[in-house]
Scaffold this active site. Structure first.
Site, short mmCIF file in Angstrom:
data_model
loop_
_atom_site.label_atom_id
_atom_site.label_comp_id
_atom_site.label_asym_id
_atom_site.label_seq_id
_atom_site.Cartn_x
_atom_site.Cartn_y
_atom_site.Cartn_z
N ASP A 122 -11.38 -4.37 -4.15
CA ASP A 122 -10.12 -5.07 -3.97
C ASP A 122 -9.66 -5.60 -5.33
OD1 ASP A 122 -8.04 -6.73 -3.20
OD2 ASP A 122 -9.38 -8.31 -2.44
N ASP A 150 -6.75 -9.85 -1.73
CA ASP A 150 -6.37 -10.03 -0.32
C ASP A 150 -7.49 -9.65 0.64
OD1 ASP A 150 -6.40 -7.27 -0.43
OD2 ASP A 150 -4.32 -6.99 0.23
N ASP A 209 -8.20 -1.46 -2.49
CA ASP A 209 -6.91 -0.85 -2.78
C ASP A 209 -7.04 0.18 -3.90
OD1 ASP A 209 -7.09 -2.46 -5.13
OD2 ASP A 209 -6.27 -4.15 -4.00
N ASP A 260 -7.01 12.79 2.23
CA ASP A 260 -7.32 12.95 3.64
C ASP A 260 -6.01 13.23 4.37
OD1 ASP A 260 -8.60 12.66 6.17
OD2 ASP A 260 -9.98 11.20 5.30
N ASP A 316 -8.43 16.09 8.64
CA ASP A 316 -8.94 15.27 9.73
C ASP A 316 -8.90 16.04 11.06
OD1 ASP A 316 -9.67 12.40 10.40
OD2 ASP A 316 -7.97 12.68 11.76
N GLU A 373 -12.63 18.81 8.81
CA GLU A 373 -13.51 18.04 9.66
C GLU A 373 -13.53 18.74 11.01
OE1 GLU A 373 -14.26 13.75 11.82
OE2 GLU A 373 -12.23 14.44 11.50
N HIS A 421 -17.73 7.62 7.10
CA HIS A 421 -17.16 6.40 7.65
C HIS A 421 -17.17 6.37 9.18
CE1 HIS A 421 -14.07 9.39 7.86
NE2 HIS A 421 -13.31 8.60 8.60
N ASP A 422 -17.68 7.41 9.80
CA ASP A 422 -17.69 7.46 11.27
C ASP A 422 -19.09 7.37 11.88
OD1 ASP A 422 -14.91 7.82 11.51
OD2 ASP A 422 -15.09 9.99 11.22
#
Ligand code: GLC
Length: 537
Positions: free
Chosen positions: A19, A23, A27, A101, A203, A263, A324-325
């Protein structure tokens, strides 16, 4: 050899990487600031060659960016177009590729296309999405929404129809049988290829096309991940091959080998292999088998052999241990003894970087980040919320902030992180591991460098060799040069015959004479301590 066959890929999940503005959300500027960490272009840094960056487009964040409301605008949470430009240029200046992605099985329900489509059946965009009439209380078929575990059909009162939402109900699915949809998507692809990106991760691409008659899926006995259905009608339709060919032709019309990585939505390596179409389809598709493989030499060998067999000679393999899954590898293969977990992570790194195929590393894997149960109030993932209190069904645990240092916020943010940091952040972090030549991170760096220095590991053939129980042994051969990789996945010290080698240990997972090669009158032997591996040449 093509760059995407040689490259070590690194997945950045941008919300959790770094970050830059306090926040609490990662990013694009944050990534720019960490490019040198990844590869400074001068031989320093982790040494990865390509970044796959999870989506950062405008999004209501119902699925944290996998619900795209505009394929042309960076979401303000992530920054702006200038930051994106700097990211691509900065990566290229360091010799790294950037792969985006592309999420086009569905859009967000906030995408202007859908806002138009849902208003009336006569709208020219209506047919861009998938619809079925509402008739009484019966749903059009048995397709399931994966994140709510309810029907995938979502009522749209304005037209008296349902639309299809297989992920969240806020992710309406595009109608890929409509040529206008294809044109629109291909236009988006061209736009960012023109901008200079090096390819796309596609994806859930094997789900683009659905059965034209919207037939119900037949039952299956498997709960996970199939949800008791054989997904023959809501995904995996043969027509998708035509789309892959068109996408490949599009990518090939650009200089510099722009890459397409699919994917495949499912666990069967055959499905992933089917995306490549012998060089006419996607360059690669993820095989997720390792994400479900049990720990053990036999299990990894069987999985790799199945994958190679499914691909055949013309299609290129890749390997991945985390994303990430799915729960992270360090968590899946953990032991009660942290020392053993660390050793297993090193073995995995050595395996990933030495099997024949392109390795994909997930952020934080290089420091052994693990997964932890996240308290209910802090959950962010819709799947996690729907399945609470079943910890680890949801995906937040594998998405926690990158652990950069022992400073407040783990060096990830000066504010309040969007997901809690793992509890070990003060001790397990990049700064601590950079300072320690024996750390897991230092091992990753050496192993990546070793892979680059030895063409056998990229271009060479692979052959699995019978070894003592618990040991995964294979040789990589290029012309008359040969490397042997021996991974002792067991709790016992072992002696492994490595007769095709000169008996020199070139890289070991644990430096402390873990591996000793010696020659007797009968040839060379490698002695390996429990949970350790070595490359012998
Ligand atoms: C893919 C993504 C996942 C996302 C889903 C819907 O499986 O990897 O994170 O939720 O597609 O876009």
């Amino acid at each position: 050899m093509r760059w995407w066959q040689e490259a070590v890929f690194y997945q950045v999940y941008p919300l959790s990487f770094k970050d830059s503005d306090g926040d609490g959300f990662g990013d694009l500027r944050g990534i720019v600031g960490k490019l040198d960490y990844l590869n400074d272009g001068k031989g320093g840094g982790l040494g990865v060659d390509a970044l796959w960056i999870s989506p950062f487009w405008k999004s209501p964040m119902r699925d944290w960016g996998y619900d795209v409301a505009s394929y042309d605008e960076v979401d303000p949470v992530f920054g702006d177009m200038e930051a994106f430009r700097d990211l691509v240029d900065g990566a290229h200046a360091r010799g790294m590729k950037v792969v985006l992605d592309l999420v086009v099985n569905h859009t967000s329900d906030r995408h202007p296309w859908f806002a138009e489509a849902r208003g009336s059946k006569d709208d020219p965009r209506h047919d861009w999405y998938l619809w079925a009439p509402i008739k009484g209380r019966k749903k059009p078929n048995n397709w399931v929404c994966l994140f709510t575990l309810k029907s995938a059909w979502v009522p749209n009162p304005a037209t008296g129809e349902y639309y299809l939402g297989t992920f969240t109900p806020d992710q309406p699915e595009l109608n890929w049988r409509n040529p206008e949809v294809k044109d629109a998507v291909y236009g988006i692809m061209r736009k960012w290829l023109d901008f200079g990106v090096d390819g796309y991760r596609l994806d859930v691409c094997t789900a683009y096309v659905k059965d034209a008659k919207l037939r119900s899926n037949p039952p299956s006995h498997r709960a996970n991940p199939e949800l008791f259905q054989r997904h023959v009608y809501d995904r995996n339709r043969p027509e998708v091959a035509g789309i892959f060919r068109e996408m490949r032709a599009l990518a090939d019309s650009y200089p510099g080998e722009r890459v397409l990585v699919g994917e495949a939505h499912g666990h069967d390596p055959k499905l992933a292999a089917s995306c490549a179409l012998d060089g006419e389809g996607l360059h690669m598709a993820f095989n997720f088998d390792f994400l479900h493989a049990k720990w053990g030499a036999g299990s990894f060998r069987k999985s790799a052999e199945r994958w190679y067999a499914a691909l055949g000679r013309k299609n290129w393999p890749n390997f991945t241990l985390s994303n990430h899954d799915q729960s992270r590898a360090a968590f899946r293969y953990r032991s009660d003894d942290p020392e053993v977990t660390d050793r297993r992570c090193r073995i995995l790194a050595m395996m990933l970087l030495t099997l024949r195929g392109t390795p994909f590393v997930y952020y934080g894997e290089e420091i052994g980040m693990t997964c932890e149960r996240i308290r209910k109030e802090a959950l962010r993932d819709p799947l996690g919320k729907a399945t609470w209190p079943l910890a680890f069904v949801g995906r937040d645990p594998e998405r926690t902030p990158m652990q950069w240092s022992a400073k407040q916020g783990g060096g990830f943010t000066s504010g309040h992180p969007w997901l809690p940091l793992n509890s070990d952040w003060k001790t397990r972090n990049v700064a601590a591991q950079e300072a320690d030549p024996q750390s897991l991170l230092s091992f990753w760096k050496s192993a990546i460098r070793f892979r680059k220095a030895r063409r056998e590991l990229v271009e060479g053939t692979i052959e699995f060799v019978t070894a003592p129980r618990g040991v995964l042994l294979y040789r990589r051969r290029l012309r008359d040069s040969e490397l042997w990789v021996a991974l002792n996945m067991s709790r016992w010290a072992v002696t492994v015959p490595v007769n095709g080698t000169k008996g020199a240990v070139l890289l070991e997972t644990v430096v402390s004479s873990t591996a000793v090669a010696d020659s007797t009158g009968n040839g060379h032997f490698l002695r390996l301590q429990p949970w350790s591996g070595a490359i012998v040449g």
